[in-house]
Scaffold this active site. Structure first.
Site, PDB file in Angstrom:
ATOM      1  N   LYS A  71       0.790  -1.147  -0.105  1.00 43.14           N
ATOM      2  CA  LYS A  71       0.068   0.007  -0.083  1.00 43.14           C
ATOM      3  C   LYS A  71       0.954   1.449  -0.025  1.00 43.14           C
ATOM      4  O   LYS A  71       1.460   1.568   0.936  1.00 43.14           O
ATOM      5  CB  LYS A  71      -0.932   0.149   1.285  1.00 43.14           C
ATOM      6  CG  LYS A  71      -2.047   1.191   0.980  1.00 43.14           C
ATOM      7  CD  LYS A  71      -2.514   1.656   2.235  1.00 43.14           C
ATOM      8  CE  LYS A  71      -1.973   2.776   2.622  1.00 43.14           C
ATOM      9  NZ  LYS A  71      -2.003   4.159   1.653  1.00 43.14           N
ATOM     10  N   GLU A 100       9.181   0.752  10.982  1.00 42.48           N
ATOM     11  CA  GLU A 100      10.320   1.678  10.826  1.00 42.48           C
ATOM     12  C   GLU A 100       9.571   3.266  11.035  1.00 42.48           C
ATOM     13  O   GLU A 100       8.739   3.675  10.154  1.00 42.48           O
ATOM     14  CB  GLU A 100      10.675   1.722   9.427  1.00 42.48           C
ATOM     15  CG  GLU A 100      11.483   0.602   8.995  1.00 42.48           C
ATOM     16  CD  GLU A 100      13.005   0.169   9.778  1.00 42.48           C
ATOM     17  OE1 GLU A 100      13.386   1.247  10.136  1.00 42.48           O
ATOM     18  OE2 GLU A 100      13.094  -0.995   9.541  1.00 42.48           O
ATOM     19  N   CYS A 148      13.233  10.551   7.662  1.00 38.72           N
ATOM     20  CA  CYS A 148      13.273  10.061   9.093  1.00 38.72           C
ATOM     21  C   CYS A 148      14.529  10.098   9.874  1.00 38.72           C
ATOM     22  O   CYS A 148      14.593  10.358  11.008  1.00 38.72           O
ATOM     23  CB  CYS A 148      12.727   8.466   9.157  1.00 38.72           C
ATOM     24  SG  CYS A 148      13.813   7.388   7.993  1.00 38.72           S
ATOM     25  N   GLU A 178       9.694  15.460  16.080  1.00 39.39           N
ATOM     26  CA  GLU A 178      10.039  15.278  14.649  1.00 39.39           C
ATOM     27  C   GLU A 178       9.448  16.333  13.975  1.00 39.39           C
ATOM     28  O   GLU A 178       8.277  16.332  14.070  1.00 39.39           O
ATOM     29  CB  GLU A 178       9.688  13.829  14.176  1.00 39.39           C
ATOM     30  CG  GLU A 178      10.120  13.623  12.896  1.00 39.39           C
ATOM     31  CD  GLU A 178       9.815  12.146  12.157  1.00 39.39           C
ATOM     32  OE1 GLU A 178       8.592  11.636  12.468  1.00 39.39           O
ATOM     33  OE2 GLU A 178      10.514  11.609  11.772  1.00 39.39           O
TER      34      GLU A 178
HETATM   35  P1  NAD Z   1       2.062   8.204   7.897  1.00 40.06           P
HETATM   36  O1  NAD Z   1       2.329   7.415   8.933  1.00 40.06           O
HETATM   37  O2  NAD Z   1       1.058   9.261   8.090  1.00 40.06           O
HETATM   38  O3  NAD Z   1       1.591   7.292   6.789  1.00 40.06           O
HETATM   39  C1  NAD Z   1       2.132   5.987   6.400  1.00 40.06           C
HETATM   40  C2  NAD Z   1       1.552   4.917   5.611  1.00 40.06           C
HETATM   41  O4  NAD Z   1       0.419   4.538   6.490  1.00 40.06           O
HETATM   42  C3  NAD Z   1       0.765   5.727   4.510  1.00 40.06           C
HETATM   43  O5  NAD Z   1       0.629   4.939   3.384  1.00 40.06           O
HETATM   44  C4  NAD Z   1      -0.691   6.010   5.028  1.00 40.06           C
HETATM   45  O6  NAD Z   1      -1.716   5.924   4.124  1.00 40.06           O
HETATM   46  C5  NAD Z   1      -0.857   4.775   5.989  1.00 40.06           C
HETATM   47  N1  NAD Z   1      -1.699   4.653   7.002  1.00 40.06           N
HETATM   48  C6  NAD Z   1      -2.392   6.081   7.317  1.00 40.06           C
HETATM   49  N2  NAD Z   1      -3.284   5.838   8.505  1.00 40.06           N
HETATM   50  C7  NAD Z   1      -3.291   4.444   8.689  1.00 40.06           C
HETATM   51  C8  NAD Z   1      -3.842   3.585   9.554  1.00 40.06           C
HETATM   52  N3  NAD Z   1      -4.626   4.006  10.570  1.00 40.06           N
HETATM   53  N4  NAD Z   1      -3.667   2.389   9.517  1.00 40.06           N
HETATM   54  C9  NAD Z   1      -2.596   1.898   8.335  1.00 40.06           C
HETATM   55  N5  NAD Z   1      -2.107   2.495   7.686  1.00 40.06           N
HETATM   56  C10 NAD Z   1      -2.249   3.893   7.734  1.00 40.06           C
HETATM   57  O7  NAD Z   1       3.606   8.619   7.694  1.00 40.06           O
HETATM   58  P2  NAD Z   1       3.817   9.543   6.525  1.00 40.06           P
HETATM   59  O8  NAD Z   1       3.500  10.870   6.824  1.00 40.06           O
HETATM   60  O9  NAD Z   1       3.403   8.919   5.314  1.00 40.06           O
HETATM   61  O10 NAD Z   1       5.444   9.582   6.526  1.00 40.06           O
HETATM   62  C11 NAD Z   1       6.179  10.138   7.257  1.00 40.06           C
HETATM   63  C12 NAD Z   1       6.648   9.501   8.655  1.00 40.06           C
HETATM   64  O11 NAD Z   1       7.371   8.392   8.181  1.00 40.06           O
HETATM   65  C13 NAD Z   1       7.595  10.150   9.391  1.00 40.06           C
HETATM   66  O12 NAD Z   1       7.331   9.998  10.775  1.00 40.06           O
HETATM   67  C14 NAD Z   1       8.728   9.460   9.164  1.00 40.06           C
HETATM   68  O13 NAD Z   1      10.027   9.555  10.120  1.00 40.06           O
HETATM   69  C15 NAD Z   1       8.696   8.103   8.685  1.00 40.06           C
HETATM   70  N6  NAD Z   1       9.594   7.425   8.032  1.00 40.06           N
HETATM   71  C16 NAD Z   1      10.260   6.505   8.780  1.00 40.06           C
HETATM   72  C17 NAD Z   1      11.282   5.847   7.981  1.00 40.06           C
HETATM   73  C18 NAD Z   1      12.325   4.793   8.362  1.00 40.06           C
HETATM   74  O14 NAD Z   1      12.852   4.017   7.889  1.00 40.06           O
HETATM   75  N7  NAD Z   1      12.372   4.627   9.791  1.00 40.06           N
HETATM   76  C19 NAD Z   1      11.471   6.106   6.627  1.00 40.06           C
HETATM   77  C20 NAD Z   1      10.476   6.961   5.916  1.00 40.06           C
HETATM   78  C21 NAD Z   1       9.589   7.648   6.669  1.00 40.06           C
END
Ligand code: NAD
Length: 476
Positions: A175, A248, A282, A379
């Site tokens: 997804k 992650e 991240c 963050e």
């Molecule tokens: P997010 O958590 O808002 O969304 C991530 C994914 O989850 C998206 O595909 C979203 O549609 C989906 N999603 C949203 N609500 C959901 C739910 N209730 N249940 C299941 N899936 C759901 O994150 P974002 O804004 O897309 O990305 C930014 C975040 O990602 C930052 O906190 C960043 O640090 C983190 N990140 C971490 C890494 C790592 O390797 N540690 C890498 C990249 C990004």
């Protein structure tokens, strides 16, 4: 309207309730639309992956390696289109979009090599201390896995999950983020081009509802999620019926600069650690810990470095930093500028947001930030650097570790013994010494504390999709 759902090797129009508009963040204008997958379509995708699993897991790992090499080759063939799409949809400068394509290609090639190694030695014997028995190990696929990814490095984050999952013999439902849903369509197109068996790779697009439908699906054997801590926590709840999970999550990483460093070189690494991808990383090293003896000189150099960064639309000129990828992220970073003003923080560069058109912010530096400031602890996910001074190595380590996150860190010092000592003391998953954030497929990615559970990349990334079985026989 794009048929963006890839289920059982068929492209379907989403039947969900959500309209997804895909934006060019430099213009603040949509350039594509699709509809989300319905819950029934998510169920259909998981069912397709379940049906494809028995045959795919039996396929010799060398055959799976061939498919992975095919993915790498096909990505290479689509290089220019992928660079252009990431510039348009993420707002990445061209040189950053190039790095992402190279990273994805390297990931598929690397896991092809590991799949070959699996094929050449599928059942290694385990030496036993007790005579009369033999035992061998089988590394079997975990099964059907759900992969949920964010928008900041869409091509790469998906590759880090897809390649090892397919190498291990898992079937997957991916997804992508609703902010960048087009980039991962490429993986479906490549699956078609390679004749990957139907159901091995499925892609469902949508917002939170689609993610919830996937993570709640009882047909999954494992969930691997990359994203925010807030959503990661919800995903972990949905994994509570005892299935493995990889998370992650976010970070608030430190970059520790000692007094013996080359100041100009340090500035280069500090800027790269916070301005790459407009700080939407991240792993952004957003907390600068600087020795008090060089603090003023370093801040002065950083100020002019930040002010000379070229911020703009990557599609119309050469830039060092593009826009933020979404309006929501722009609003979030703008809100932190307001918090900084309310907290009375000292801003020596940036602190500006504009959107006429597009969602831009300036690279920003706050100095001598109090340790209880929200800008120091939370963050931000933008090009916002906060600095704090230290006077001893122990204090630097204590300050760096004083965070609920533990993803990465950077140490800059001419004294390599000290740098190694500090690296050992830092509570994180990856430390760079005197370096930009160079990421190699052979080394692991993942964090400690609130930054997540598990590791990606390297052999650990493959293990995340494998289940260990031992077969022990009595010789008597
Ligand atoms: P997010 O958590 O808002 O969304 C991530 C994914 O989850 C998206 O595909 C979203 O549609 C989906 N999603 C949203 N609500 C959901 C739910 N209730 N249940 C299941 N899936 C759901 O994150 P974002 O804004 O897309 O990305 C930014 C975040 O990602 C930052 O906190 C960043 O640090 C983190 N990140 C971490 C890494 C790592 O390797 N540690 C890498 C990249 C990004």
């Amino acid at each position: 309207m794009k048929a963006a759902q890839y289920i059982n090797a068929q492209w379907l129009t989403g039947e969900g309730a959500e309209l997804i508009r895909v934006f060019d963040p430099s213009q603040g204008q949509p350039f594509a639309e699709l509809t989300s997958a319905s819950t029934a379509q998510v169920d259909q995708a998981v069912a397709a992956a379940r049906e494809a699993l028995p045959a795919w897991r039996k396929v010799d790992a060398s055959v799976r390696a061939g498919y992975l090499r095919g993915f790498a080759e096909q990505l290479e063939q689509r290089r220019e289109a992928l660079i252009a799409l990431q510039m348009q949809n993420n707002g990445k400068p061209r040189h950053e979009a190039v790095v992402d394509v190279d990273d994805a290609i390297a990931t598929f090639s690397y896991y092809a090599t590991l799949a070959d190694a699996l094929a050449s030695n599928p059942s290694p014997e385990v030496p036993l201390s007790v005579p009369g028995f033999t035992s061998h190990t089988r590394l079997e696929p975990v099964g059907v896995v759900g992969l949920i990814v964010p928008w900041n490095f869409p091509l790469v984050t998906s590759a880090w999950k897809l390649a090892p999952a397919l190498a291990a013999g898992c079937t997957v439902v991916l997804k992508p983020s609703e902010i960048t849903p087009l980039i991962e369509q490429t993986y479906g197109e490549i699956a078609d081009a390679l004749g990957l068996p139907p159901g091995v790779l499925n892609i469902v697009c949508g917002k939170a509802e689609t993610g919830i439908a996937l993570s709640n699906n009882a047909g999954l054997d494992k969930l691997s999620f990359t994203g925010s801590n807030a959503v990661g926590t919800q995903v972990m709840h949905s994994a509570a019926h005892c299935r493995p999970i990889t998370l992650e999550l976010g970070g608030k990483s430190a970059i520790v600069v000692f007094e013996d460093c080359d100041l100009d070189q340090a500035v280069e690494w500090i800027v790269a650690g916070i301005a790459w991808n407009s700080g939407q990383m991240c792993s952004a090293t957003s907390r600068l810990l600087v020795h008090e003896r060089i603090a003023d000189a370093l801040i002065q150099r950083l100020q002019s470095a930040f002010e000379t960064l070229r911020v703009g639309n990557p599609l119309t000129g050469e830039v060092d930093m593009g826009p933020l990828t979404s309006q929501a992220q722009w609003a979030k970073v703008s809100e932190y500028f307001a918090i900084a003003r309310a907290e009375g923080l000292q801003c020596v560069a940036g602190g500006k947001a504009w959107c006429d058109p597009g969602w831009f912010v300036s690279p920003t530096l706050y100095t001598d930030v109090p340790l209880n400031s929200r800008l120091w602890t939370e963050e931000i996910f933008g090009p916002v650097l906060c600095s704090h001074r230290f006077s001893s190595e122990d204090q630097a380590v204590a300050l760096a570790n004083d965070s609920r996150f533990g993803l990465v860190a950077t140490v800059i010092s001419a004294d390599l013994e000290r740098a190694e000592r500090v690296a050992q003391a830092l509570e994180v998953g990856h430390v760079w010494i005197n370096s930009i954030q160079a990421v190699f497929v052979e080394t692991s990615w993942g964090g400690t504390k609130g930054s997540g559970i598990g590791r990606e990349l390297g052999p650990w990334g493959l293990s995340a999709y494998q289940s260990v079985k031992h077969v022990t026989r009595c010789l008597g």
